[in-house]
Design a protein around this motif. Structure first.
Motif, short mmCIF file in Angstrom:
data_model
loop_
_atom_site.label_atom_id
_atom_site.label_comp_id
_atom_site.label_asym_id
_atom_site.label_seq_id
_atom_site.Cartn_x
_atom_site.Cartn_y
_atom_site.Cartn_z
N GLU A 282 3.69 9.72 -3.74
CA GLU A 282 5.05 9.23 -3.54
C GLU A 282 5.10 7.71 -3.67
OE1 GLU A 282 9.05 9.19 -2.95
OE2 GLU A 282 7.80 10.98 -3.19
N ALA A 283 4.07 7.04 -3.18
CA ALA A 283 4.04 5.58 -3.24
C ALA A 283 3.99 5.08 -4.68
CB ALA A 283 2.84 5.05 -2.45
N ALA A 284 3.41 5.88 -5.57
CA ALA A 284 3.26 5.47 -6.97
C ALA A 284 4.58 5.52 -7.74
CB ALA A 284 2.23 6.37 -7.67
N ARG A 285 5.53 6.28 -7.26
CA ARG A 285 6.78 6.45 -8.00
C ARG A 285 7.59 5.15 -8.08
NH1 ARG A 285 8.70 12.22 -5.32
NH2 ARG A 285 6.93 13.45 -6.10
N GLY A 286 8.08 4.89 -9.27
CA GLY A 286 8.94 3.73 -9.46
C GLY A 286 8.20 2.42 -9.69
N ILE A 287 6.87 2.43 -9.68
CA ILE A 287 6.09 1.21 -9.91
C ILE A 287 5.65 1.20 -11.37
CG2 ILE A 287 4.05 -0.11 -9.27
CD1 ILE A 287 4.25 1.04 -6.49
N GLY A 288 6.09 0.19 -12.11
CA GLY A 288 5.89 0.20 -13.55
C GLY A 288 4.52 -0.22 -14.03
N GLY A 289 3.84 -1.12 -13.32
CA GLY A 289 2.54 -1.60 -13.79
C GLY A 289 1.71 -2.16 -12.65
N TYR A 290 0.51 -2.63 -12.99
CA TYR A 290 -0.43 -3.07 -11.96
C TYR A 290 0.04 -4.32 -11.23
CZ TYR A 290 -3.77 0.30 -13.86
OH TYR A 290 -4.40 1.45 -14.28
N ARG A 291 0.71 -5.22 -11.94
CA ARG A 291 1.21 -6.42 -11.26
C ARG A 291 2.22 -6.04 -10.19
NH1 ARG A 291 3.94 -11.80 -14.10
NH2 ARG A 291 4.38 -12.91 -12.14
N ASP A 292 3.13 -5.15 -10.54
CA ASP A 292 4.12 -4.69 -9.56
C ASP A 292 3.45 -3.97 -8.40
OD1 ASP A 292 6.12 -5.73 -11.12
OD2 ASP A 292 6.68 -3.81 -12.02
N LEU A 293 2.43 -3.17 -8.72
CA LEU A 293 1.71 -2.44 -7.67
C LEU A 293 1.05 -3.41 -6.70
CD1 LEU A 293 0.45 0.10 -6.39
CD2 LEU A 293 -1.38 -0.06 -8.10
N LYS A 294 0.37 -4.42 -7.23
CA LYS A 294 -0.34 -5.37 -6.37
C LYS A 294 0.64 -6.16 -5.50
CE LYS A 294 -4.31 -5.83 -9.45
NZ LYS A 294 -5.12 -6.74 -10.30
N GLU A 295 1.78 -6.52 -6.08
CA GLU A 295 2.79 -7.24 -5.29
C GLU A 295 3.36 -6.35 -4.19
OE1 GLU A 295 5.70 -8.65 -8.02
OE2 GLU A 295 4.45 -10.31 -8.76
N ALA A 296 3.57 -5.07 -4.51
CA ALA A 296 4.12 -4.14 -3.52
C ALA A 296 3.15 -3.90 -2.38
CB ALA A 296 4.47 -2.81 -4.20
N VAL A 297 1.88 -3.73 -2.72
CA VAL A 297 0.87 -3.50 -1.67
C VAL A 297 0.70 -4.74 -0.82
CG1 VAL A 297 -1.49 -2.81 -1.17
CG2 VAL A 297 -0.34 -1.87 -3.17
N GLY A 298 0.64 -5.91 -1.45
CA GLY A 298 0.51 -7.14 -0.68
C GLY A 298 1.64 -7.32 0.31
N THR A 299 2.86 -7.07 -0.14
CA THR A 299 4.03 -7.21 0.74
C THR A 299 3.98 -6.20 1.88
OG1 THR A 299 5.44 -8.03 -1.06
CG2 THR A 299 6.56 -7.07 0.85
N ALA A 300 3.60 -4.96 1.57
CA ALA A 300 3.54 -3.92 2.60
C ALA A 300 2.48 -4.25 3.66
CB ALA A 300 3.23 -2.57 1.96
N VAL A 301 1.35 -4.77 3.22
CA VAL A 301 0.28 -5.12 4.16
C VAL A 301 0.69 -6.31 5.02
CG1 VAL A 301 -2.07 -6.05 4.34
CG2 VAL A 301 -1.59 -4.14 2.80
N ILE A 302 1.33 -7.30 4.41
CA ILE A 302 1.81 -8.46 5.18
C ILE A 302 2.80 -8.02 6.24
CG2 ILE A 302 3.22 -10.55 5.01
CD1 ILE A 302 1.91 -10.98 2.21
N ASP A 303 3.71 -7.13 5.87
CA ASP A 303 4.71 -6.63 6.84
C ASP A 303 4.04 -5.82 7.95
OD1 ASP A 303 6.69 -7.80 5.33
OD2 ASP A 303 7.30 -5.95 4.33
N THR A 304 3.00 -5.06 7.59
CA THR A 304 2.31 -4.22 8.58
C THR A 304 1.49 -5.05 9.55
OG1 THR A 304 2.21 -2.33 7.05
CG2 THR A 304 0.63 -2.35 8.88
N LEU A 305 0.77 -6.02 9.02
CA LEU A 305 -0.13 -6.82 9.86
C LEU A 305 0.58 -7.97 10.55
CD1 LEU A 305 -3.38 -7.12 7.67
CD2 LEU A 305 -2.90 -5.51 9.53
#
Length: 321
Positions: free
Chosen positions: A252-275
């Motif tokens: 589900e997390a993979a849906r709507g993410i077009g490429g690796y740059r977008d993926l890395k930005e999304a994960v970084g933001t999610a981790v920052i928000d979580t931590l």
């Protein structure tokens, strides 16, 4: 049904620790669960005393900031007399063969000309940790199940030879947590002992540091965001992290993410928000030493009250009182 979980301050707390264990402790704690910082176990290898003190406070602050119940949390060395007294009783119950057969001792001592005695005996100290607090269940992975089996053996032997005093514990598989891999090498788990600091996201990392680490995370040349742990382990690791932070599945997390740059930005933001909230609270605790000391002292007092009768009885049964 007391359940005991511990974490060793051999390095700074990282994202793997938090998502794999600490956040679950905070979210799913039961009334009889106990948690401790096992700082005495960090002494089986060369260590710097001042750094050990700092890492102990650091780990305690992260646990409290994450929401692990402070009334069931303690630092191992704050009960050093109790833990070491019982460890001696159990060392006199354990055989050399039982201690030397421990897999971790074999692996860590292999090829070394000089091995610290603590590396041989720390499974007995671990047994003391477990038995001192009347632990019925110990959540451990496969790499630690042999140590719980030793605790079971020593509890039964002591009870048979001297008198019933110890609960015989059992190893239980912990609730499934996130398996976070190293960002620079997804073939290995994220670990405090890794020499590649850019592959480890620490709980107290600043937001921009976290973004840079995810921007450098290893992926592959496909630029195809899909979950395949075998063919695309780096991408799968990022999706696993994103899924846990968002409370969804990796697919589900993979849906709507077009490429690796977008993926890395999304994960970084999610981790920052979580931590973020954990980081803010932990830094405040490390700044306010009075509050952290109070939590630590009260935790030690409660742990001592829980264990005093059991230790006193064991000492008497062994003939020392």
């Amino acid at each position: 049904m007391t359940r005991l979980s511990g974490i060793t301050p051999s390095g700074e707390a990282h994202l793997g620790n938090y998502l794999g264990a600490v956040s679950r402790w905070a979210a799913h704690s039961r009334p009889d669960d106990l948690y401790f910082v096992s700082n005495m176990h960090a002494m089986t290898i060369d260590h710097d005393p001042e750094r050990l003190r700092d890492l102990t406070d650091h780990q305690l602050a992260v646990l409290v900031a994450a929401g692990v119940p402070g009334d069931r949390l303690f630092v191992q060395s704050d009960l050093i007399r109790e833990h070491m007294a019982l460890a001696w009783l159990l060392e006199c119950t354990c055989t050399f063969g039982e201690a030397s057969r421990m897999i971790q001792f074999k692996e860590k001592s292999r090829g070394s000309a000089s091995v610290r005695l603590g590396l041989l005996t720390y499974p007995v100290l671990m047994a003391a940790d477990i038995l001192l607090h009347g632990t019925a269940q110990v959540p451990v992975g496969e790499d630690q199940s042999q140590h719980v089996e030793l605790a079971r053996t020593l509890a039964r032997r002591f009870n048979t030879d001297y008198g019933e005093v110890f609960v015989v514990p059992e190893a239980v598989l912990p609730e499934a947590g996130a398996r976070v891999r190293d960002l620079s090498d997804p073939s290995r788990k994220m670990s405090k002992s890794s020499s590649e600091a850019h592959g480890i996201v620490f709980v107290l990392d600043e937001p921009e540091v976290i973004r840079r680490k995810f921007a450098r995370a290893v992926t592959d040349g496909r630029d195809e965001v899909r979950y395949d742990a075998v063919e695309q382990p780096g991408v799968a690791n990022l999706l696993d992290i994103l899924a846990v932070c968002r409370g969804t599945t990796a697919e589900e997390a993979a849906r709507g993410i077009g490429g690796y740059r977008d993926l890395k930005e999304a994960v970084g933001t999610a981790v920052i928000d979580t931590l973020g909230p954990v980081r803010e609270r932990a830094l405040a605790l490390l700044e306010d030493r009075f509050e952290l000391t109070r939590i630590r002292q009260e935790g030690a007092e409660r742990a001592r009250e829980r264990s005093e009768r059991r230790l006193t009885e064991a000492i008497a049964l062994a003939g020392l009182a």
